[in-house]
Design an enzyme around this catalytic site. Structure first.
Site, PDB file in Angstrom:
ATOM      1  N   ASP A 135       8.424   0.566   4.359  1.00  0.00           N
ATOM      2  CA  ASP A 135       7.635   0.300   3.162  1.00  0.00           C
ATOM      3  C   ASP A 135       6.227   0.873   3.303  1.00  0.00           C
ATOM      4  O   ASP A 135       5.635   1.342   2.329  1.00  0.00           O
ATOM      5  CB  ASP A 135       7.556  -1.209   2.907  1.00  0.00           C
ATOM      6  CG  ASP A 135       8.929  -1.845   2.795  1.00  0.00           C
ATOM      7  OD1 ASP A 135       9.827  -1.204   2.215  1.00  0.00           O
ATOM      8  OD2 ASP A 135       9.107  -2.973   3.298  1.00  0.00           O
ATOM      9  N   HIS A 185      10.711  -7.546   3.031  1.00  0.00           N
ATOM     10  CA  HIS A 185      11.284  -6.193   3.074  1.00  0.00           C
ATOM     11  C   HIS A 185      12.474  -6.098   2.123  1.00  0.00           C
ATOM     12  O   HIS A 185      13.562  -5.677   2.503  1.00  0.00           O
ATOM     13  CB  HIS A 185      11.700  -5.845   4.504  1.00  0.00           C
ATOM     14  CG  HIS A 185      12.260  -4.448   4.657  1.00  0.00           C
ATOM     15  ND1 HIS A 185      11.560  -3.325   4.289  1.00  0.00           N
ATOM     16  CD2 HIS A 185      13.454  -4.017   5.136  1.00  0.00           C
ATOM     17  CE1 HIS A 185      12.300  -2.254   4.534  1.00  0.00           C
ATOM     18  NE2 HIS A 185      13.459  -2.645   5.048  1.00  0.00           N
TER      19      HIS A 185
END
Length: 337
Positions: free
Chosen positions: A170, A197
Site C-alpha cells: 500500500d 491492508h
C-alpha cells in the site's frame, strides 16, 4: 518520519560485515514466493536462505542459489521434516503462502483456505523458530495476523514485538500513484499509510505529503485507486493471477527493514500492521502505523499525527472494519485450534 521511511527504500539491500541472518520463506515456490526468494538472495545480510513449499521449493532454491551473493540456499518440502529444517534457528520467517485472488474475489473471500494454511505455519514457527520475527503477507492480513497471534499465545511463544503484517505494498502504490497524478519521481513522494491492508481499511495520509491540496476529484480517485489497486492487477491478468511481483518487492523491502532493525541500524521506520496500543481502548487490537524497527523487533509505535477531516473519517471507518476482521481471525483459531 516520512524522510526516514524514504531512506529505508534506498538502503533496502544495504550490508554490514557483522550482520548474518537466516531467513525462511514459507510458500517460496508461489507467485510471490519465487521473486521474493530472489530479492532476499540479493540482500547481503541474509547468509542462510531457507525456502519451503509443498512442492518445487528445491527447484526454486537451486535456481536462486546461482545468484552470486554470499549466502547458502536450501529448498524443503513436507518430506523429511522439511518444515522443521527450514524454520529452525530462523531470525526472520516470511509467510506469503496461500491461494491468490481471482477476479471478483475480495481478500476476505480467501479467508477459509488461507486461514488454515497460516494457522499451521504459525504452529511450526512456535515449535521451531519461537524467537523469529514473523512477516505475514498471506491475505487477508487483517485476519491472518491475529490468527498467528492466537496460535503463538496458545503455545506460550507470543512476542508482539516480532509479529508484523506486511502492508508495504500500500505504501509503494501510494508513492507511485501519487507521483503519476502530480508528475514527479515516486522516490521523492513518500506516503504514510495507516489502518489495515484491505479496501477501506487502507488509509493513505496524503495530507502529510507535499500535495495536501489536491482537487477533490483527483483526491477521491487517488484514494480509491490506492485502496483497491490490487483489483487493477487481478483484472489485467484476466484471472491468471494477482499482484505477485509488486508484492514480492514490498515483502522484500519490509523484511529487509526488519533485518536492518535487528542489525541495530538507526531510524528504520515502516508502516506495518502490529499489536498496537493506539486504539486498543476502542477494541482495535491491531493497527498499522509507522513503526521504528530495532534489535528486538518493534522499537516504537508512532501515533498518526495530524489528520485531515477526510482522513479522520477514513480512520474511523477503518477501525470499525478492523474490529470485525480481527475478531474473525480470533474466532477462527477458537473454532479450529
Amino acid at each position: 518520519m516520512l524522510s526516514s521511511i524514504s531512506k529505508v527504500s534506498a538502503r533496502q539491500f544495504s550490508s554490514t560485515a557483522s550482520s548474518a541472518y537466516k531467513v525462511a520463506i514459507a510458500g517460496a515456490a508461489g507467485g510471490i514466493g519465487q521473486p521474493l526468494s530472489l530479492l532476499m538472495k540479493l540482500n547481503h545480510k541474509v547468509t542462510d536462505l531457507a525456502l519451503y513449499d509443498l512442492r518445487n521449493a528445491p527447484g526454486v532454491a537451486a535456481d536462486v542459489s546461482h545468484v552470486p551473493t554470499n549466502s547458502t540456499v536450501k529448498g524443503y518440502g513436507p518430506e523429511d521434516d522439511g518444515l522443521a529444517q527450514a524454520f529452525s534457528n530462523a531470525d526472520v520467517v516470511i509467510i506469503p503462502a496461500g491461494v491468490p485472488r481471482k477476479p471478483g474475489m475480495t481478500r476476505d473471500d480467501l479467508f477459509n483456505t488461507n486461514a488454515s494454511i497460516v494457522r499451521d505455519l504459525a504452529k511450526a514457527v512456535a515449535e521451531y523458530a519461537p524467537n523469529a520475527a514473523i512477516c505475514v503477507i498471506s491475505n487477508p492480513v487483517n485476519s491472518t495476523v491475529p490468527i498467528v497471534a492466537e496460535v503463538l499465545k496458545s503455545k506460550g511463544t507470543y512476542n508482539p514485538k516480532k509479529l508484523f503484517g506486511v502492508t508495504t505494498l500500500d505504501v509503494l502504490r501510494s508513492s507511485r500513484f501519487l507521483s503519476e497524478v502530480v508528475g514527479t519521481d515516486p522516490n521523492h513522494e513518500p506516503v504514510t499509510v495507516v489502518g489495515g491492508h484491505s479496501g477501506i481499511t487502507i488509509v493513505p495520509l496524503l495530507s502529510q505529503t507535499n500535495h495536501k491540496d489536491l482537487p477533490k476529484d483527483k483526491y477521491d480517485a487517488l484514494v480509491h485507486r490506492i485502496q483497491f489497486g490490487g483489483d487493477e492487477v487481478v483484472q489485467a491478468k484476466n484471472g491468471a493471477g494477482s499482484a505477485t511481483l509488486s508484492m514480492a518487492q514490498a515483502g522484500a523491502r519490509f523484511a529487509s527493514s526488519v533485518l536492518n532493525g535487528l542489525a541495530g541500524e538507526a531510524d528504520v521506520v515502516e508502516p506495518t500492521f502490529v499489536d498496537s496500543p493506539l486504539f486498543k481502548a476502542e477494541g482495535v487490537e491491531f493497527f498499522s502505523s509507522p513503526v521504528t524497527l530495532g534489535t528486538e523487533g518493534v522499537k516504537k509505535i508512532h501515533a498518526l499525527g495530524s489528520l485531515s477531516s477526510a482522513e479522520e473519517e477514513m480512520v474511523a471507518t477503518a477501525k470499525e472494519t478492523l474490529i470485525k476482521n480481527i475478531a474473525k481471525g480470533v474466532e477462527f483459531v477458537k473454532a479450529n485450534p
